[in-house]
Write a protein that holds these residues in place. Sequence first.
Motif, short mmCIF file in Angstrom:
data_model
loop_
_atom_site.label_atom_id
_atom_site.label_comp_id
_atom_site.label_asym_id
_atom_site.label_seq_id
_atom_site.Cartn_x
_atom_site.Cartn_y
_atom_site.Cartn_z
N PHE A 1 -3.28 3.88 -7.99
CA PHE A 1 -3.87 5.04 -7.33
C PHE A 1 -5.37 5.14 -7.63
O PHE A 1 -6.18 5.43 -6.75
CB PHE A 1 -3.14 6.30 -7.82
N THR A 2 -5.72 4.88 -8.90
CA THR A 2 -7.12 4.95 -9.32
C THR A 2 -7.99 3.98 -8.52
O THR A 2 -9.03 4.36 -7.99
CB THR A 2 -7.20 4.62 -10.83
N LEU A 3 -7.58 2.72 -8.43
CA LEU A 3 -8.38 1.72 -7.73
C LEU A 3 -8.39 1.98 -6.22
O LEU A 3 -9.42 1.79 -5.56
CB LEU A 3 -7.83 0.32 -8.02
N PHE A 4 -7.28 2.39 -5.68
CA PHE A 4 -7.18 2.67 -4.26
C PHE A 4 -8.20 3.72 -3.83
O PHE A 4 -8.82 3.63 -2.76
CB PHE A 4 -5.75 3.14 -3.93
N MET A 5 -8.43 4.72 -4.71
CA MET A 5 -9.33 5.82 -4.36
C MET A 5 -10.78 5.59 -4.79
O MET A 5 -11.70 6.07 -4.12
CB MET A 5 -8.81 7.12 -5.00
N THR A 6 -11.00 4.87 -5.88
CA THR A 6 -12.37 4.78 -6.41
C THR A 6 -13.16 3.57 -5.93
O THR A 6 -14.40 3.62 -5.93
CB THR A 6 -12.38 4.78 -7.95
N LEU A 7 -12.51 2.49 -5.56
CA LEU A 7 -13.27 1.33 -5.09
C LEU A 7 -14.14 1.65 -3.88
O LEU A 7 -15.33 1.29 -3.86
CB LEU A 7 -12.32 0.17 -4.79
N PRO A 8 -13.62 2.33 -2.86
CA PRO A 8 -14.50 2.66 -1.73
C PRO A 8 -15.60 3.64 -2.12
O PRO A 8 -16.73 3.55 -1.62
CB PRO A 8 -13.54 3.29 -0.70
N ALA A 9 -15.30 4.57 -3.04
CA ALA A 9 -16.34 5.50 -3.49
C ALA A 9 -17.46 4.76 -4.21
O ALA A 9 -18.65 5.05 -4.01
CB ALA A 9 -15.72 6.56 -4.42
N ALA A 10 -17.09 3.78 -5.05
CA ALA A 10 -18.09 3.01 -5.78
C ALA A 10 -18.99 2.23 -4.82
O ALA A 10 -20.21 2.20 -4.99
CB ALA A 10 -17.39 2.05 -6.75
N LYS B 1 -1.10 -8.20 -6.81
CA LYS B 1 -1.36 -8.66 -5.45
C LYS B 1 -2.29 -7.71 -4.70
O LYS B 1 -3.09 -8.14 -3.87
CB LYS B 1 -0.04 -8.80 -4.68
N ARG B 2 -2.16 -6.41 -5.00
CA ARG B 2 -2.94 -5.42 -4.23
C ARG B 2 -4.40 -5.36 -4.67
O ARG B 2 -5.28 -5.08 -3.85
CB ARG B 2 -2.29 -4.03 -4.37
N ILE B 3 -4.67 -5.57 -5.94
CA ILE B 3 -6.04 -5.38 -6.45
C ILE B 3 -7.07 -6.21 -5.69
O ILE B 3 -8.07 -5.66 -5.20
CB ILE B 3 -6.10 -5.64 -7.96
N PRO B 4 -6.89 -7.55 -5.55
CA PRO B 4 -7.92 -8.31 -4.82
C PRO B 4 -8.02 -7.91 -3.35
O PRO B 4 -9.11 -7.98 -2.76
CB PRO B 4 -7.45 -9.77 -4.96
N ARG B 5 -6.93 -7.44 -2.78
CA ARG B 5 -6.98 -7.00 -1.38
C ARG B 5 -7.74 -5.69 -1.24
O ARG B 5 -8.46 -5.48 -0.25
CB ARG B 5 -5.55 -6.87 -0.84
N ILE C 1 -4.08 -5.66 5.35
CA ILE C 1 -3.98 -6.89 4.55
C ILE C 1 -3.06 -6.74 3.34
O ILE C 1 -2.95 -7.64 2.51
CB ILE C 1 -5.37 -7.37 4.08
N GLY C 2 -2.40 -5.58 3.23
CA GLY C 2 -1.43 -5.41 2.15
C GLY C 2 -1.99 -4.85 0.86
O GLY C 2 -1.31 -4.89 -0.18
N GLY C 3 -3.21 -4.30 0.89
CA GLY C 3 -3.73 -3.64 -0.30
C GLY C 3 -3.02 -2.33 -0.58
O GLY C 3 -2.99 -1.86 -1.71
N ALA C 4 -2.44 -1.75 0.44
CA ALA C 4 -1.65 -0.53 0.32
C ALA C 4 -0.60 -0.57 1.42
O ALA C 4 -0.74 -1.29 2.42
CB ALA C 4 -2.53 0.71 0.46
#
Length: 532
Positions: free
Chosen positions: A316-325, A447-451, A505-508
């Motif tokens: 959840f953390t990466l899903f929400m913060t990567l685009p913000a960063a 699997k989801r992190i790099p996507r 691409i399967g990141g979520a």
Amino acid sequence: MSLVKKFATVASGTLMSRALGFTREMFMAAALGTGPIADAFNAAFQLPNTFRRLFAEGAFNAAFVPLFSKEIEANGVEGAKRFSEEVFGVLFSVLLVLTIAMELAMPLIVRYLVAPGFADIPGKFDMTVRLATVMFPYLICMSLGAMMAGMLNSLRRYFAAAVAPVFLNIILIAVLAYAWYKGKDAYYVGYGLAWGVLAAGLVQLAIVWIAVRHAGISIGFRWPHMTPNVKRLLWLALPAAITGGITQINQLIGTAIASGQNSAVSSLAYADRIYQLPLGVVGVAVAIVLLPELSRALKSGNMVEAANLQNRSVEFTLFMTLPAAVALLVMSEPIVRLLYERGAFAANNSTPTVAAILAIFGLGLPAFVLIKAFTPGYFAREDTRTPMIFAAISVVANVAIALTLFPSMGAPGIAVASAVAGWLNAIMLLAVLVRRGHWGRDVPLLKRIPRLVLAAALMGAALYFGEHWFTVQLSSAAHLTTKAVTLVGLSAAGAVIYFVIAFAIGGADFGMIRRNIKRGNAKGSPAPVDTE
């Protein structure tokens, strides 16, 4: 209540606070810019804010919550009430002595700890001392409030504790609005803000105190006594306080170094306010909710549930913060221009410096949020020593890098040091969790992190070209409404691009979201207490 819903409950209160914080900083930027009063206020406010994180939020969310939860399980509400009163008596007494000592020593503390660079500027130094003297009792209110908030979080009543900080911004906005309406000068604004901080502390303490009474626990004062439970709390709290306040420690160090250059302290503060939005909404929410949930799972021996909680929190953390960063990195200058570029801030030509700091903070944002997701894995097992060691290492790295870069880069060099220290801390926390077998290998997460990283990178490329396409509409010369509509439109388009690519691409996937929303009590977690 599901994990995502609990995150959302806390995040909603934090979002209100951060949104109002933007409004506050916009008024402050217009009224004070990055001038000497702004530097003095921001430096002075760092002192009680740092102690609040060290002795309140970090310590009690890390040490108090597991012990309070254990008391509820073992001895019911009466046992938890007795434990809380024992802690309250000791905490209040320590805070009172600390506040008196700090008030008496304030000139020395400002000169040698908070802002050594102000010592040769008499007016600036004296103003910082006076403002810090007014604001420091805020520490008592916020520390006791943090204890009450820890109790509420343990009882799964998240909203009151999350919404209380909103009132700091409401009161400070009222002070700034009144000063603007009456045409008051910068000195009046500085003093008004300092007294507003103290008033806000009293209001926030009252809110959580009433919420705790409403939850069925009425705390009375007991003379301080070192009971076994209090000794255990203090043993856990000292390293937890240092660990939980690592961001504030680094900011205090950054403020002390930045005080050697005019406008650097306030430039760091304005950039910090913006990046605190995603950090607070996601990172703080995850940390607050995850610790009591993880503590319960471990106490009941449910290792599968504990591993699932940790992995889903990082997901959840990466899903929400990567685009913000990525958005902060790519669009820092239009964001700063829209929020702050008016009045005294525009006159000081502060936009390029604050934008550079914000972009660097964006690079460190995922690390700062991951730290908040990793540390509950230690605290829930009552291991506060290991994160403290890692925090100390990151502080040393932060100081060394900041001192090296500040002479050539100025304030952005301090931001680089903070980002590097954050990543170092996050990597060490994860590595030891994995080595100890406390972090299970989760194939879907790996699997989801790099996507997710790829989706964020593609979104960043789109925003980069979009920003250049709308250069005129985002420029300083453009009307405020034009800048706002263009920036909001670009942000919305970026969000759509990110989410579409992430799902494609399967990141979520929607199944993942449904499982988290419906999760509830399905895996053996205790039935939730009714939340406010």
